[in-house]
Design a protein around this motif. Structure first.
Motif, PDB file in Angstrom:
ATOM      1  N   GLU A 242       0.828  -1.038  -0.161  1.00 56.10           N
ATOM      2  CA  GLU A 242      -0.063   0.111  -0.024  1.00 56.10           C
ATOM      3  C   GLU A 242       0.709   1.385  -0.139  1.00 56.10           C
ATOM      4  OE1 GLU A 242      -3.801   1.937   2.411  1.00 56.10           O
ATOM      5  OE2 GLU A 242      -3.301  -0.134   2.603  1.00 56.10           O
ATOM      6  N   TYR A 243       0.349   2.232  -0.743  1.00 53.65           N
ATOM      7  CA  TYR A 243       0.968   3.563  -0.647  1.00 53.65           C
ATOM      8  C   TYR A 243       0.217   4.721  -0.826  1.00 53.65           C
ATOM      9  CZ  TYR A 243       4.144   7.277  -2.673  1.00 53.65           C
ATOM     10  OH  TYR A 243       4.741   8.431  -2.898  1.00 53.65           O
ATOM     11  N   GLY A 244       0.215   5.612  -0.020  1.00 55.75           N
ATOM     12  CA  GLY A 244      -0.773   6.672  -0.056  1.00 55.75           C
ATOM     13  C   GLY A 244      -0.334   7.867   1.113  1.00 55.75           C
ATOM     14  N   PRO A 245      -1.027   8.893   1.107  1.00 58.49           N
ATOM     15  CA  PRO A 245      -0.838   9.828   2.178  1.00 58.49           C
ATOM     16  C   PRO A 245      -0.678   9.120   3.426  1.00 58.49           C
ATOM     17  CG  PRO A 245      -2.620  10.697   0.730  1.00 58.49           C
ATOM     18  CD  PRO A 245      -2.403   9.077   0.235  1.00 58.49           C
ATOM     19  N   THR A 246       0.310   9.796   4.444  1.00 52.65           N
ATOM     20  CA  THR A 246       0.477   9.112   5.531  1.00 52.65           C
ATOM     21  C   THR A 246      -0.764   8.936   6.658  1.00 52.65           C
ATOM     22  OG1 THR A 246       2.958   9.678   5.604  1.00 52.65           O
ATOM     23  CG2 THR A 246       1.838   9.194   7.617  1.00 52.65           C
ATOM     24  N   ASP A 247      -1.758   9.990   6.646  1.00 48.97           N
ATOM     25  CA  ASP A 247      -2.603  10.008   7.525  1.00 48.97           C
ATOM     26  C   ASP A 247      -3.555   8.818   7.003  1.00 48.97           C
ATOM     27  OD1 ASP A 247      -1.659  11.836   9.099  1.00 48.97           O
ATOM     28  OD2 ASP A 247      -2.962  13.367   8.266  1.00 48.97           O
ATOM     29  N   GLU A 248      -3.669   8.700   5.818  1.00 43.11           N
ATOM     30  CA  GLU A 248      -4.778   7.785   5.284  1.00 43.11           C
ATOM     31  C   GLU A 248      -4.061   6.211   5.744  1.00 43.11           C
ATOM     32  OE1 GLU A 248      -5.931   8.349   1.172  1.00 43.11           O
ATOM     33  OE2 GLU A 248      -6.428  10.378   1.776  1.00 43.11           O
ATOM     34  N   VAL A 249      -2.850   5.983   5.261  1.00 41.96           N
ATOM     35  CA  VAL A 249      -2.051   4.553   5.417  1.00 41.96           C
ATOM     36  C   VAL A 249      -2.346   4.360   6.953  1.00 41.96           C
ATOM     37  CG1 VAL A 249      -0.096   3.480   5.348  1.00 41.96           C
ATOM     38  CG2 VAL A 249      -0.594   4.750   3.579  1.00 41.96           C
ATOM     39  N   PHE A 250      -2.345   5.192   7.979  1.00 46.60           N
ATOM     40  CA  PHE A 250      -2.248   4.824   9.003  1.00 46.60           C
ATOM     41  C   PHE A 250      -3.578   4.661   9.767  1.00 46.60           C
ATOM     42  CE2 PHE A 250       2.358   5.842   8.709  1.00 46.60           C
ATOM     43  CZ  PHE A 250       2.609   4.651   9.883  1.00 46.60           C
ATOM     44  N   GLU A 251      -4.435   5.399   9.294  1.00 43.47           N
ATOM     45  CA  GLU A 251      -5.917   5.760   9.803  1.00 43.47           C
ATOM     46  C   GLU A 251      -6.834   5.130   9.068  1.00 43.47           C
ATOM     47  OE1 GLU A 251      -6.707   9.847  10.246  1.00 43.47           O
ATOM     48  OE2 GLU A 251      -4.849  10.417  11.759  1.00 43.47           O
ATOM     49  N   THR A 252      -7.034   5.017   7.617  1.00 46.14           N
ATOM     50  CA  THR A 252      -7.826   4.404   6.983  1.00 46.14           C
ATOM     51  C   THR A 252      -7.307   3.539   5.816  1.00 46.14           C
ATOM     52  OG1 THR A 252      -8.287   6.288   5.651  1.00 46.14           O
ATOM     53  CG2 THR A 252      -9.653   6.085   7.528  1.00 46.14           C
ATOM     54  N   PRO A 253      -6.395   2.545   6.110  1.00 49.49           N
ATOM     55  CA  PRO A 253      -5.622   2.061   5.287  1.00 49.49           C
ATOM     56  C   PRO A 253      -6.585   1.061   4.251  1.00 49.49           C
ATOM     57  CG  PRO A 253      -5.538   0.839   7.270  1.00 49.49           C
ATOM     58  CD  PRO A 253      -6.155   2.160   7.533  1.00 49.49           C
ATOM     59  N   ARG A 254      -6.427   0.971   3.002  1.00 51.95           N
ATOM     60  CA  ARG A 254      -7.129   0.144   2.005  1.00 51.95           C
ATOM     61  C   ARG A 254      -6.919  -1.150   2.354  1.00 51.95           C
ATOM     62  NH1 ARG A 254      -6.592   3.508  -3.677  1.00 51.95           N
ATOM     63  NH2 ARG A 254      -7.704   5.343  -2.849  1.00 51.95           N
ATOM     64  N   GLN A 255      -5.780  -1.852   2.796  1.00 50.84           N
ATOM     65  CA  GLN A 255      -5.311  -3.109   2.889  1.00 50.84           C
ATOM     66  C   GLN A 255      -5.331  -3.660   4.183  1.00 50.84           C
ATOM     67  OE1 GLN A 255      -5.109  -4.824   0.047  1.00 50.84           O
ATOM     68  NE2 GLN A 255      -4.790  -3.343  -1.520  1.00 50.84           N
ATOM     69  N   GLU A 256      -6.239  -4.900   4.279  1.00 47.73           N
ATOM     70  CA  GLU A 256      -6.181  -5.634   5.548  1.00 47.73           C
ATOM     71  C   GLU A 256      -4.711  -5.707   6.240  1.00 47.73           C
ATOM     72  OE1 GLU A 256      -7.816  -9.473   7.780  1.00 47.73           O
ATOM     73  OE2 GLU A 256      -8.770  -8.921   5.854  1.00 47.73           O
ATOM     74  N   LEU A 257      -3.703  -6.129   5.464  1.00 50.97           N
ATOM     75  CA  LEU A 257      -2.436  -6.439   5.758  1.00 50.97           C
ATOM     76  C   LEU A 257      -1.598  -5.250   6.370  1.00 50.97           C
ATOM     77  CD1 LEU A 257      -0.349  -8.444   5.971  1.00 50.97           C
ATOM     78  CD2 LEU A 257       0.328  -7.995   3.566  1.00 50.97           C
ATOM     79  N   THR A 258      -2.008  -4.073   5.766  1.00 50.00           N
ATOM     80  CA  THR A 258      -1.545  -2.782   6.215  1.00 50.00           C
ATOM     81  C   THR A 258      -2.163  -2.449   7.526  1.00 50.00           C
ATOM     82  OG1 THR A 258      -1.395  -1.860   4.001  1.00 50.00           O
ATOM     83  CG2 THR A 258      -1.075  -0.177   5.630  1.00 50.00           C
ATOM     84  N   ARG A 259      -3.231  -2.681   7.787  1.00 50.83           N
ATOM     85  CA  ARG A 259      -4.047  -2.249   9.042  1.00 50.83           C
ATOM     86  C   ARG A 259      -3.470  -3.195   9.993  1.00 50.83           C
ATOM     87  NH1 ARG A 259      -8.570  -3.774   7.501  1.00 50.83           N
ATOM     88  NH2 ARG A 259      -9.007  -1.512   6.536  1.00 50.83           N
ATOM     89  N   ASP A 260      -3.356  -4.540   9.816  1.00 47.00           N
ATOM     90  CA  ASP A 260      -2.656  -5.299  10.793  1.00 47.00           C
ATOM     91  C   ASP A 260      -1.238  -5.054  11.094  1.00 47.00           C
ATOM     92  OD1 ASP A 260      -4.860  -6.957  10.904  1.00 47.00           O
ATOM     93  OD2 ASP A 260      -4.309  -8.260   9.568  1.00 47.00           O
ATOM     94  N   TYR A 261      -0.520  -4.419  10.261  1.00 47.56           N
ATOM     95  CA  TYR A 261       0.940  -4.042  10.585  1.00 47.56           C
ATOM     96  C   TYR A 261       0.878  -2.567  11.374  1.00 47.56           C
ATOM     97  CZ  TYR A 261       5.874  -2.887  10.093  1.00 47.56           C
ATOM     98  OH  TYR A 261       7.072  -2.472  10.338  1.00 47.56           O
ATOM     99  N   VAL A 262       0.303  -1.826  11.017  1.00 47.61           N
ATOM    100  CA  VAL A 262       0.482  -0.348  11.631  1.00 47.61           C
ATOM    101  C   VAL A 262      -0.125  -0.460  13.017  1.00 47.61           C
ATOM    102  CG1 VAL A 262       0.448   0.792   9.262  1.00 47.61           C
ATOM    103  CG2 VAL A 262      -1.638   0.595  10.211  1.00 47.61           C
ATOM    104  N   SER A 263      -0.980  -1.505  13.113  1.00 53.65           N
ATOM    105  CA  SER A 263      -1.750  -1.584  14.330  1.00 53.65           C
ATOM    106  C   SER A 263      -0.838  -2.465  15.166  1.00 53.65           C
ATOM    107  CB  SER A 263      -3.196  -2.177  14.244  1.00 53.65           C
ATOM    108  OG  SER A 263      -3.058  -3.449  13.783  1.00 53.65           O
ATOM    109  N   GLY A 264       0.254  -2.847  14.793  1.00 56.41           N
ATOM    110  CA  GLY A 264       1.039  -3.750  15.468  1.00 56.41           C
ATOM    111  C   GLY A 264       0.706  -5.214  15.788  1.00 56.41           C
ATOM    112  N   ARG A 265      -0.241  -5.837  15.054  1.00 57.56           N
ATOM    113  CA  ARG A 265      -0.471  -7.321  15.047  1.00 57.56           C
ATOM    114  C   ARG A 265       0.662  -8.088  14.634  1.00 57.56           C
ATOM    115  NH1 ARG A 265      -5.247 -10.458  11.509  1.00 57.56           N
ATOM    116  NH2 ARG A 265      -4.929 -12.390  12.586  1.00 57.56           N
ATOM    117  N   PHE A 266       1.346  -7.587  13.932  1.00 60.77           N
ATOM    118  CA  PHE A 266       2.929  -8.336  13.526  1.00 60.77           C
ATOM    119  C   PHE A 266       3.753  -7.421  12.997  1.00 60.77           C
ATOM    120  CE2 PHE A 266       1.074  -7.609   9.286  1.00 60.77           C
ATOM    121  CZ  PHE A 266       2.123  -7.642   8.505  1.00 60.77           C
ATOM    122  N   GLY A 267       5.153  -7.829  12.858  1.00 61.57           N
ATOM    123  CA  GLY A 267       6.102  -7.106  12.525  1.00 61.57           C
ATOM    124  C   GLY A 267       7.336  -7.102  13.591  1.00 61.57           C
TER     125      GLY A 267
END
Length: 267
Positions: A242-267
């Motif tokens: 995923e690539y996009g404006p930082t606020d969107e990537v962290f707050e409203t990511p389009r991809q479930e995998l992105t959401r799991d990573y930025v929320s700390g589920r894995f990494g």
């Protein structure tokens, strides 16, 4: 793929930033021998912005960063296919001069690496071997001021850069890159070895520098990515997820995998 995590999205349209672009990667693949490290990455970096590359260790973000000024040329078994455009020219086309490319696309590494010489010579060495014809004293002061270091070292320019603290050494390396007057500065985890106070100084510096330069930074620090970047690119297992404006990537990511990573589920 992490067990239990799928890369699903209701919106598969790629993000398209507005031109002009400082760097464009087009279907870039990078391999080390038989091991593919970067897979079909397409990425557009607008001028005078900060783009953060995030993702777990081994996802390919540093490899992608190094390809943007051909630092991977120094790895014997590395191969790069696709295109990386700078000023509209593919830096991997036949006849492209890697030395000239690196003058225009500078790099700051994870560990501060000042030359084992004076602060002054750290700044002037690169311009001197490249035929700089201006005032060297002015160049030293201007570069150190832009790196927010002048006030701390103005009275000891002939002392060794290695005598500085870790945070000061990293800012000296940034000043050294600035002295070459590049268009783009690549930074590979520049704050990972620094204390919080030094990290804050570097982050504030980046926000000031983007008015003059385009900056692409690899970071494992999610808070840092949110604080300093305009756009964020999330990579996983060599792919750009995923690539996009930082606020969107962290707050409203389009991809479930992105959401799991930025929320700390894995990494």
């Amino acid at each position: 793929m992490v067990k239990g995590i799928e890369n699903k999205s209701n919106d598969q349209r790629p993000f398209e930033p507005s031109p002009p672009f400082a760097i464009e990667a087009r279907e870039v693949n990078i391999a080390y021998g038989a091991r593919r490290a970067v897979l079909d990455v397409t990425l557009k970096v607008p001028e005078h912005t900060i783009v953060a590359l995030i993702g777990p260790s081994g996802c390919g973000k540093s490899t992608l960063l190094r390809s943007m000024n051909r630092m991977n040329d120094f790895v014997n078994n590395a191969t790069v296919t696709g295109e990386i455009l700078f000023r509209g020219q593919n830096i991997y086309e036949s006849g492209a001069d890697p030395v000239s490319i690196r003058r225009q696309i500078g790099m700051v590494f994870q560990k501060p690496n000042p030359f084992p010489t004076s602060i002054r010579k750290n700044i002037t060495w690169g311009p001197k071997i490249n035929g700089y014809q201006g005032d060297y004293e002015e160049l030293v002061e201007t570069s150190l001021r832009r790196a927010a270091l002048w006030d701390e070292v103005a009275g000891k320019l002939d002392e060794s850069g290695l005598a500085l603290s870790g945070g000061q050494q990293q800012r000296l390396c940034i000043a050294r890159a600035i002295a070459m007057d590049p268009d783009v500065i690549l930074m590979d985890e520049p704050c990972s070895a620094l204390d919080p106070s030094s990290t804050l100084k570097i982050e504030n510096l980046l926000l000031e520098l983007k008015d003059r330069f385009t900056i692409i930074i690899v970071t494992h620090n999610m808070q840092q990515a949110r604080r300093v970047s305009d756009y964020t690119a999330f990579m996983y297992q060599g792919e750009l997820i995923e690539y996009g404006p930082t606020d969107e990537v962290f707050e409203t990511p389009r991809q479930e995998l992105t959401r799991d990573y930025v929320s700390g589920r894995f990494g």
